[in-house]
Design a protein around this motif. Structure first.
Motif, PDB file in Angstrom:
ATOM      1  N   LEU A  30       0.773  -1.066   0.203  1.00 50.06           N
ATOM      2  CA  LEU A  30       0.002  -0.177  -0.121  1.00 50.06           C
ATOM      3  C   LEU A  30       0.783   1.481  -0.034  1.00 50.06           C
ATOM      4  N   ASP A  31       0.373   2.269  -0.972  1.00 53.18           N
ATOM      5  CA  ASP A  31       1.458   3.352  -0.824  1.00 53.18           C
ATOM      6  C   ASP A  31       0.501   4.444  -0.031  1.00 53.18           C
ATOM      7  N   ALA A  32       1.400   5.559   0.051  1.00 53.39           N
ATOM      8  CA  ALA A  32       0.758   6.718   0.587  1.00 53.39           C
ATOM      9  C   ALA A  32      -0.332   7.415  -0.356  1.00 53.39           C
ATOM     10  N   GLY A  33      -1.355   7.648   0.326  1.00 54.42           N
ATOM     11  CA  GLY A  33      -2.680   8.433  -0.610  1.00 54.42           C
ATOM     12  C   GLY A  33      -3.384   7.363  -1.276  1.00 54.42           C
ATOM     13  N   GLU A  34      -3.098   6.040  -1.042  1.00 49.33           N
ATOM     14  CA  GLU A  34      -3.783   4.973  -1.749  1.00 49.33           C
ATOM     15  C   GLU A  34      -4.699   4.388  -0.766  1.00 49.33           C
ATOM     16  N   THR A  35      -5.821   3.927  -1.399  1.00 48.96           N
ATOM     17  CA  THR A  35      -6.907   3.116  -0.895  1.00 48.96           C
ATOM     18  C   THR A  35      -7.043   1.808  -1.215  1.00 48.96           C
ATOM     19  N   LEU A  36      -7.087   0.831  -0.088  1.00 48.20           N
ATOM     20  CA  LEU A  36      -7.232  -0.644  -0.268  1.00 48.20           C
ATOM     21  C   LEU A  36      -8.376  -1.118   0.303  1.00 48.20           C
ATOM     22  N   GLY A  37      -9.151  -1.972  -0.121  1.00 47.57           N
ATOM     23  CA  GLY A  37     -10.475  -2.476   0.314  1.00 47.57           C
ATOM     24  C   GLY A  37     -10.076  -4.091   0.533  1.00 47.57           C
ATOM     25  N   LEU A  38     -10.260  -4.553   1.720  1.00 47.74           N
ATOM     26  CA  LEU A  38      -9.998  -5.868   2.293  1.00 47.74           C
ATOM     27  C   LEU A  38     -11.234  -6.600   2.692  1.00 47.74           C
ATOM     28  N   ALA A  39     -11.742  -7.631   1.675  1.00 46.80           N
ATOM     29  CA  ALA A  39     -12.881  -8.057   1.623  1.00 46.80           C
ATOM     30  C   ALA A  39     -13.034  -9.448   2.037  1.00 46.80           C
ATOM     31  N   THR A 528     -37.401   8.808   0.794  1.00 46.25           N
ATOM     32  CA  THR A 528     -37.513   7.645   0.496  1.00 46.25           C
ATOM     33  C   THR A 528     -36.428   7.724  -0.735  1.00 46.25           C
ATOM     34  N   ARG A 529     -36.424   8.693  -2.016  1.00 43.76           N
ATOM     35  CA  ARG A 529     -35.826   8.944  -2.638  1.00 43.76           C
ATOM     36  C   ARG A 529     -34.175   9.143  -2.478  1.00 43.76           C
ATOM     37  N   SER A 530     -34.146   9.675  -0.996  1.00 45.08           N
ATOM     38  CA  SER A 530     -32.590  10.104  -0.511  1.00 45.08           C
ATOM     39  C   SER A 530     -32.243   8.513   0.174  1.00 45.08           C
ATOM     40  N   LEU A 531     -33.041   7.907   0.674  1.00 44.01           N
ATOM     41  CA  LEU A 531     -32.397   6.551   1.239  1.00 44.01           C
ATOM     42  C   LEU A 531     -32.055   5.778  -0.055  1.00 44.01           C
ATOM     43  N   LEU A 532     -32.694   5.723  -1.336  1.00 45.95           N
ATOM     44  CA  LEU A 532     -32.295   4.973  -2.451  1.00 45.95           C
ATOM     45  C   LEU A 532     -31.065   5.717  -2.941  1.00 45.95           C
ATOM     46  N   ALA A 533     -31.001   6.650  -2.765  1.00 43.05           N
ATOM     47  CA  ALA A 533     -29.715   7.434  -3.487  1.00 43.05           C
ATOM     48  C   ALA A 533     -28.534   7.152  -2.528  1.00 43.05           C
ATOM     49  N   ALA A 534     -28.639   6.983  -1.291  1.00 41.89           N
ATOM     50  CA  ALA A 534     -27.379   6.705  -0.726  1.00 41.89           C
ATOM     51  C   ALA A 534     -27.018   5.318  -0.448  1.00 41.89           C
ATOM     52  N   LEU A 535     -27.623   4.515  -1.363  1.00 41.87           N
ATOM     53  CA  LEU A 535     -27.109   3.114  -1.343  1.00 41.87           C
ATOM     54  C   LEU A 535     -25.739   2.895  -2.038  1.00 41.87           C
ATOM     55  N   PRO A 536     -24.866   2.376  -1.482  1.00 37.79           N
ATOM     56  CA  PRO A 536     -23.564   2.167  -2.079  1.00 37.79           C
ATOM     57  C   PRO A 536     -23.888   1.225  -3.313  1.00 37.79           C
ATOM     58  N   THR A 537     -22.920   1.166  -4.439  1.00 35.79           N
ATOM     59  CA  THR A 537     -23.098   0.552  -5.689  1.00 35.79           C
ATOM     60  C   THR A 537     -21.778  -0.032  -6.077  1.00 35.79           C
ATOM     61  N   THR A 538     -21.723  -1.269  -6.405  1.00 35.94           N
ATOM     62  CA  THR A 538     -20.769  -1.990  -6.954  1.00 35.94           C
ATOM     63  C   THR A 538     -20.007  -1.342  -8.319  1.00 35.94           C
ATOM     64  N   ALA A 539     -20.687  -0.259  -8.868  1.00 33.81           N
ATOM     65  CA  ALA A 539     -20.290   0.357 -10.312  1.00 33.81           C
ATOM     66  C   ALA A 539     -20.024   1.806  -9.816  1.00 33.81           C
ATOM     67  N   PRO A 540     -19.306   2.459  -9.073  1.00 25.84           N
ATOM     68  CA  PRO A 540     -19.042   3.889  -8.812  1.00 25.84           C
ATOM     69  C   PRO A 540     -18.814   4.605 -10.018  1.00 25.84           C
ATOM     70  N   SER A 541     -19.654   5.629 -10.162  1.00 31.19           N
ATOM     71  CA  SER A 541     -19.568   6.461 -11.109  1.00 31.19           C
ATOM     72  C   SER A 541     -18.057   7.151 -11.376  1.00 31.19           C
ATOM     73  N   SER A 542     -17.287   7.310 -10.575  1.00 26.50           N
ATOM     74  CA  SER A 542     -15.885   7.940 -10.269  1.00 26.50           C
ATOM     75  C   SER A 542     -15.163   7.017  -9.492  1.00 26.50           C
ATOM     76  N   PRO A 543     -14.078   6.955  -9.949  1.00 23.71           N
ATOM     77  CA  PRO A 543     -13.106   5.958  -9.026  1.00 23.71           C
ATOM     78  C   PRO A 543     -12.554   6.499  -7.706  1.00 23.71           C
ATOM     79  N   ALA A 544     -12.343   5.690  -6.702  1.00 26.73           N
ATOM     80  CA  ALA A 544     -11.925   6.180  -5.187  1.00 26.73           C
ATOM     81  C   ALA A 544     -10.478   6.533  -5.512  1.00 26.73           C
ATOM     82  N   PRO A 545      -9.979   7.385  -4.698  1.00 24.29           N
ATOM     83  CA  PRO A 545      -8.753   7.632  -4.775  1.00 24.29           C
ATOM     84  C   PRO A 545      -7.563   6.705  -4.443  1.00 24.29           C
TER      85      PRO A 545
END
Length: 545
Positions: A30-39, A528-545
């Motif tokens: 892992l480098d500085a400024g990098e994000t790693l997800g451990l699943a 209700t729309r705000s609850l649905l909009a807050a759901l995380p997705t496996t296809a993010p519109s923009s990559p995480a840092p």
């Protein structure tokens, strides 16, 4: 040079009877400024791997390989050096903020503690107070919250305090262990956005641990998947999600349904292979239970008034599953407690089987045999010193149910699919898995042959595959026993999986009630729309840092 490098990391736990190899030959950087997800699921070795980075494992653990943090091997550090590295070079956001925070100390003192401990000379009180105020501001909490005790904060606020503590000494690496478990979707989104923002602004490395791939995909650029102690898949988040190679990665990706996908209706992913009943016949007839203009008001200090339940009209028909959804603090649990007779209403009434629920002790006892509660956390719900048999038999004894007690217990365990029942009866809670403990809680409720279950977040503390098994069990119980259920949850995926109707609660009121298809696919209310909009997705519109 990488900020963190694991070389052939192995962790063994040595016990009296056997040895467990929890982590086997893991290599990660892992480098500085990098994000790693451990699943991975519970028990796969994720938390053991994370705790090994700062040697927070128990004495029974033996670490092999190398753990290089800024080029230094943590596994060979002397205790003085290790103490200096903790909090300053690397810190951890622990899972379960309520349990990680000291309940008898104010928040400001807990945030200040690592600052004071790791200062070269005793810092001035004013400087510490200023730094605590800065940290609270960074995690978007007002400075006044520093005077609060943990129990006076919401789940999201407690998690923000944990993040502030982790950032107190400006570490270069932060490890977040299930930082959003049991948080509602809106608070979860806020916490994830906050962590992503901090990584970007401060150029720190982030390792985030979760069993929810959608959470990791929305936050982390890279994903690493663990299974039975080994690293089975690693790569860019988008690539891993789009084309998972390992069967376990595919199972994790499928475990949390896409709301609106017909394939997940009445068919929870990764459920046990015992068969599912499919879509039920629409519930009809008179409601089994209903609330009529139900109101619950709490008086606070200084004359303040909180309307926890504000005029709720809700129905549950025989054999129907109704999901009560909303954020933490919306009034869901207070409504459930009032339905169960655990909280007296300020106004309105609860009607069961066409008759108002009595208020006398004898009347409530008879009513509660018909309406049973399934608690959120099975570990807390079960007495650690009581065997499975004693836990299930307790309700039978309280209600003096006639017949052979052992036969009743066996039948309840069988209904909860703990087979063979005789093998589970003598076991203690610590000898069971999380899913098995939840089944024991369900068996305890089923022993009294109720007509309605009130289930408070029944899968919030369970991992992906066990979640599917418990939801599938509830569907089979409904089909087999004509059992109705009121399921309290902040998880819209759960509602899509198993519910017939959804009631959305906001600030004590029901703002939308209808079929699952109508509410979740065509929401009418902005909340209700705000609850649905807050759901995380496996296809993010923009990559995480």
């Amino acid at each position: 040079m990488p900020l963190l490098e694991l070389k052939d990391l192995t962790v063994r736990y040595r016990g009296r009877e056997r040895e467990v190899e929890a982590v086997r030959g893991v290599n990660l950087t892992l480098d500085a400024g990098e994000t790693l997800g451990l699943a991975g699921e519970s028990g796969c070795g994720k938390s053991t791997l994370a705790m090994s980075v700062l040697r927070l494992l128990p004495p029974s653990a033996e670490i092999g390989g190398e753990i290089l943090l800024d080029g230094e091997d943590v596994s060979t550090m002397k205790w003085g050096r290790l103490r200096a590295v903790r909090w300053t070079t690397a810190s951890i956001v622990f899972q379960g903020a309520m349990h990680a925070l000291n309940p008898v100390r104010r928040v400001r003192d807990q945030i200040a503690e690592p600052i004071v401990l790791h200062s070269a000379s005793p810092p001035a009180a004013g400087a510490v107070a200023k730094r605590v105020a800065e940290l609270l501001s960074q995690v978007e909490l007002p400075a006044a919250k520093g005077d609060a005790y943990p129990h006076e904060l919401s789940g999201g606020q407690k998690q923000r305090v944990m993040i502030a503590m982790a950032l107190a000494c400006e570490p270069r690496l932060v490890i977040a262990d299930e930082p959003t478990t049991a948080l509602d979707v809106i608070v979860q989104a806020q916490v994830l956005d906050l962590m992503t923002q901090l990584v970007t602004e401060r150029d720190i490395g982030l390792v985030m641990i979760s069993h929810d791939l959608a959470v990791l995909a929305s936050t982390c650029r890279r994903l690493a998947v663990m299974y039975e102690g080994e690293l089975v898949e690693e790569g860019e988040s988008a690539a891993v999600i789009a084309d998972p190679r390992h069967p376990h990665t595919k199972a994790l990706a499928a475990a949390f349904p896409t709301v609106g996908d017909p394939a997940y209706r009445y068919a929870p992913a990764t459920s046990s292979p015992l068969g599912l009943p499919g879509a039920p016949e629409p519930a009809s007839g008179e409601p089994l239970l209903r609330t009529e203009d139900l109101r619950v008001t709490f008086q606070g200090r200084g004359g303040s008034v909180t309307h926890a339940v504000a005029g709720v009209d809700l129905e549950v028909r025989p054999g129907e599953i109704v999901a009560l959804v909303g954020q933490s603090g919306s009034g869901k649990t207070t409504l459930a407690r009032t339905i169960l007779g655990l909280q007296p209403p300020t106004a309105g009434r609860v009607v069961y089987g066409g008759t108002p629920v009595p208020t006398s002790s004898r009347g409530l006892k008879a009513y509660r045999r018909q309406v049973q509660l399934v608690l959120q956390d099975p570990t807390s719900a079960l007495n650690p010193r009581h065997s499975v048999y004693e836990s299930v038999a307790e309700g039978l004894r309280i209600h003096r149910v006639a017949g052979d007690e052992r036969e009743h217990v066996a039948a309840a365990l069988e209904a909860a699919e703990l087979r063979p029942p005789e093998e589970f009866m003598p076991l203690l809670p610590h000898q069971l898995s999380g899913g098995q403990r939840q089944r024991v809680v369900i068996a305890g409720a089923l022993a009294l042959e109720p007509r309605l279950l009130v289930a408070d977040e029944p899968v919030a503390s369970l991992d992906a595959s066990v979640r599917g098994e418990i939801l599938a069990l509830l569907l089979r119980l409904r089909a087999k026993l004509d059992l109705a259920a009121l399921v309290i949850t902040h998880d819209l995926g759960l509602a899509w999986n198993i519910a017939d109707r959804v009631a959305v609660m906001y600030q004590g009121e029901l703002v939308e009630v209808g079929s699952v298809d109508d509410v979740l696919r065509n929401p009418k209310h902005d909340y209700t729309r705000s609850l649905l909009a807050a759901l995380p997705t496996t296809a993010p519109s923009s990559p995480a840092p």
